[in-house]
Design a protein around this motif. Sequence first.
Motif, PDB file in Angstrom:
ATOM      1  N   GLU A   4       0.919  -1.002  -0.098  1.00 24.99           N
ATOM      2  CA  GLU A   4       0.177  -0.319  -0.094  1.00 24.99           C
ATOM      3  C   GLU A   4       0.878   1.343   0.201  1.00 24.99           C
ATOM      4  N   GLU A   5       0.200   1.844   0.085  1.00 26.17           N
ATOM      5  CA  GLU A   5       0.781   3.456  -0.194  1.00 26.17           C
ATOM      6  C   GLU A   5       1.809   3.399   1.290  1.00 26.17           C
ATOM      7  N   ASN A   6       2.787   4.032   1.275  1.00 24.24           N
ATOM      8  CA  ASN A   6       4.136   4.161   2.421  1.00 24.24           C
ATOM      9  C   ASN A   6       4.385   3.047   2.535  1.00 24.24           C
ATOM     10  N   GLY A   7       4.341   1.971   1.822  1.00 27.32           N
ATOM     11  CA  GLY A   7       4.820   0.404   2.358  1.00 27.32           C
ATOM     12  C   GLY A   7       5.691   0.207   2.039  1.00 27.32           C
ATOM     13  N   LYS A   8       6.297  -0.815   2.702  1.00 30.83           N
ATOM     14  CA  LYS A   8       7.724  -1.248   2.598  1.00 30.83           C
ATOM     15  C   LYS A   8       8.307  -2.573   3.440  1.00 30.83           C
ATOM     16  N   ILE A   9       9.222  -3.568   2.405  1.00 32.18           N
ATOM     17  CA  ILE A   9       9.770  -4.541   2.524  1.00 32.18           C
ATOM     18  C   ILE A   9      10.765  -4.417   3.507  1.00 32.18           C
ATOM     19  N   GLY A  10      11.073  -4.861   4.438  1.00 28.89           N
ATOM     20  CA  GLY A  10      12.257  -4.158   5.154  1.00 28.89           C
ATOM     21  C   GLY A  10      13.628  -4.912   4.310  1.00 28.89           C
ATOM     22  N   TYR A  11      14.623  -4.572   4.917  1.00 25.99           N
ATOM     23  CA  TYR A  11      15.901  -4.920   4.927  1.00 25.99           C
ATOM     24  C   TYR A  11      16.135  -6.454   5.242  1.00 25.99           C
ATOM     25  N   HIS A  12      16.271  -7.481   4.398  1.00 23.47           N
ATOM     26  CA  HIS A  12      16.482  -8.821   4.606  1.00 23.47           C
ATOM     27  C   HIS A  12      16.945  -9.282   3.849  1.00 23.47           C
ATOM     28  N   GLN A  13      17.643 -11.010   3.896  1.00 25.32           N
ATOM     29  CA  GLN A  13      18.270 -12.238   2.970  1.00 25.32           C
ATOM     30  C   GLN A  13      17.170 -12.554   2.126  1.00 25.32           C
ATOM     31  N   ALA A  14      17.895 -12.780   1.286  1.00 21.46           N
ATOM     32  CA  ALA A  14      16.804 -13.858   0.171  1.00 21.46           C
ATOM     33  C   ALA A  14      17.526 -14.661   0.404  1.00 21.46           C
ATOM     34  N   VAL A  15      16.709 -15.736   0.315  1.00 24.56           N
ATOM     35  CA  VAL A  15      16.446 -16.785   1.100  1.00 24.56           C
ATOM     36  C   VAL A  15      17.017 -18.262  -0.074  1.00 24.56           C
ATOM     37  N   VAL A  16      16.421 -18.060  -0.810  1.00 28.85           N
ATOM     38  CA  VAL A  16      16.891 -18.628  -2.311  1.00 28.85           C
ATOM     39  C   VAL A  16      16.713 -17.263  -3.081  1.00 28.85           C
ATOM     40  N   PRO A  17      17.078 -17.822  -4.232  1.00 27.01           N
ATOM     41  CA  PRO A  17      17.312 -17.034  -5.544  1.00 27.01           C
ATOM     42  C   PRO A  17      16.318 -16.142  -5.744  1.00 27.01           C
ATOM     43  N   GLN A  18      15.533 -14.743  -6.286  1.00 28.97           N
ATOM     44  CA  GLN A  18      14.252 -14.200  -5.789  1.00 28.97           C
ATOM     45  C   GLN A  18      14.653 -13.117  -7.343  1.00 28.97           C
ATOM     46  N   LEU A  19      13.305 -13.077  -7.980  1.00 27.97           N
ATOM     47  CA  LEU A  19      12.855 -12.463  -9.331  1.00 27.97           C
ATOM     48  C   LEU A  19      11.206 -11.553  -8.856  1.00 27.97           C
ATOM     49  N   PHE A  20      12.258  -9.994  -9.045  1.00 30.68           N
ATOM     50  CA  PHE A  20      10.801  -9.423  -8.091  1.00 30.68           C
ATOM     51  C   PHE A  20      10.176  -8.435 -10.173  1.00 30.68           C
ATOM     52  N   LEU A  21       9.016  -8.946  -9.577  1.00 30.85           N
ATOM     53  CA  LEU A  21       8.132  -8.593 -11.381  1.00 30.85           C
ATOM     54  C   LEU A  21       7.462  -7.494 -11.219  1.00 30.85           C
ATOM     55  N   VAL A  22       7.929  -5.893 -11.230  1.00 26.16           N
ATOM     56  CA  VAL A  22       7.133  -5.027 -10.901  1.00 26.16           C
ATOM     57  C   VAL A  22       5.505  -4.926 -11.892  1.00 26.16           C
ATOM     58  N   VAL A  23       4.193  -5.235 -11.739  1.00 26.31           N
ATOM     59  CA  VAL A  23       3.132  -5.227 -12.244  1.00 26.31           C
ATOM     60  C   VAL A  23       2.779  -4.012 -12.239  1.00 26.31           C
ATOM     61  N   ASN A  24       2.509  -2.641 -11.670  1.00 28.88           N
ATOM     62  CA  ASN A  24       1.478  -1.771 -11.481  1.00 28.88           C
ATOM     63  C   ASN A  24       2.279  -0.761 -10.027  1.00 28.88           C
ATOM     64  N   GLY A  25       2.721   0.522 -10.168  1.00 29.25           N
ATOM     65  CA  GLY A  25       3.020   0.767  -9.519  1.00 29.25           C
ATOM     66  C   GLY A  25       4.459   1.481  -9.369  1.00 29.25           C
ATOM     67  N   GLU A  26       5.000   2.032  -8.279  1.00 29.55           N
ATOM     68  CA  GLU A  26       6.144   2.536  -8.697  1.00 29.55           C
ATOM     69  C   GLU A  26       6.934   2.163  -7.167  1.00 29.55           C
ATOM     70  N   GLY A  27       8.361   2.386  -6.831  1.00 32.54           N
ATOM     71  CA  GLY A  27       8.502   2.349  -6.057  1.00 32.54           C
ATOM     72  C   GLY A  27      10.481   2.380  -5.669  1.00 32.54           C
TER      73      GLY A  27
END
Length: 79
Positions: A4-27
Motif C-alpha cells: 500500500e501507499e508508504n509500504g515497505k518490505i524491510g531489509y532482509h536476506q533472500a533465502v533462495v534466488p528471487q525474481l521481483f516483477l513490478v506489474v503496477n505502481g512504482e517504488g
Amino acid sequence: MYLEENGKIGYHQAVVPQLFLVVNGEGVVRGNSEEEIKVNSGDAVFWNKGEWHETKTETGLTAIVIECDALDISSLIAL
C-alpha cells in the motif's frame, strides 16, 4: 504481493534466488549498498540467495515474486 501507499518490505536476506516483477505502481529497491534504484511497472529485479535487499513505495506497488532454489534467469537477460 501488494504494498500500500508508504509500504515497505524491510531489509532482509533472500533465502533462495528471487525474481521481483513490478506489474503496477512504482517504488525503490536497494541491495547490499545504500543506493536506491527506482522501479516502475514492467521492471524486474533479481536477488541472489543470501543477498540483502529492501523494497519501498510512496504510492503503492504490485509485484509478482518468484522464489526457487533452481531459479535460472540467464535466458531472460539481454546481452
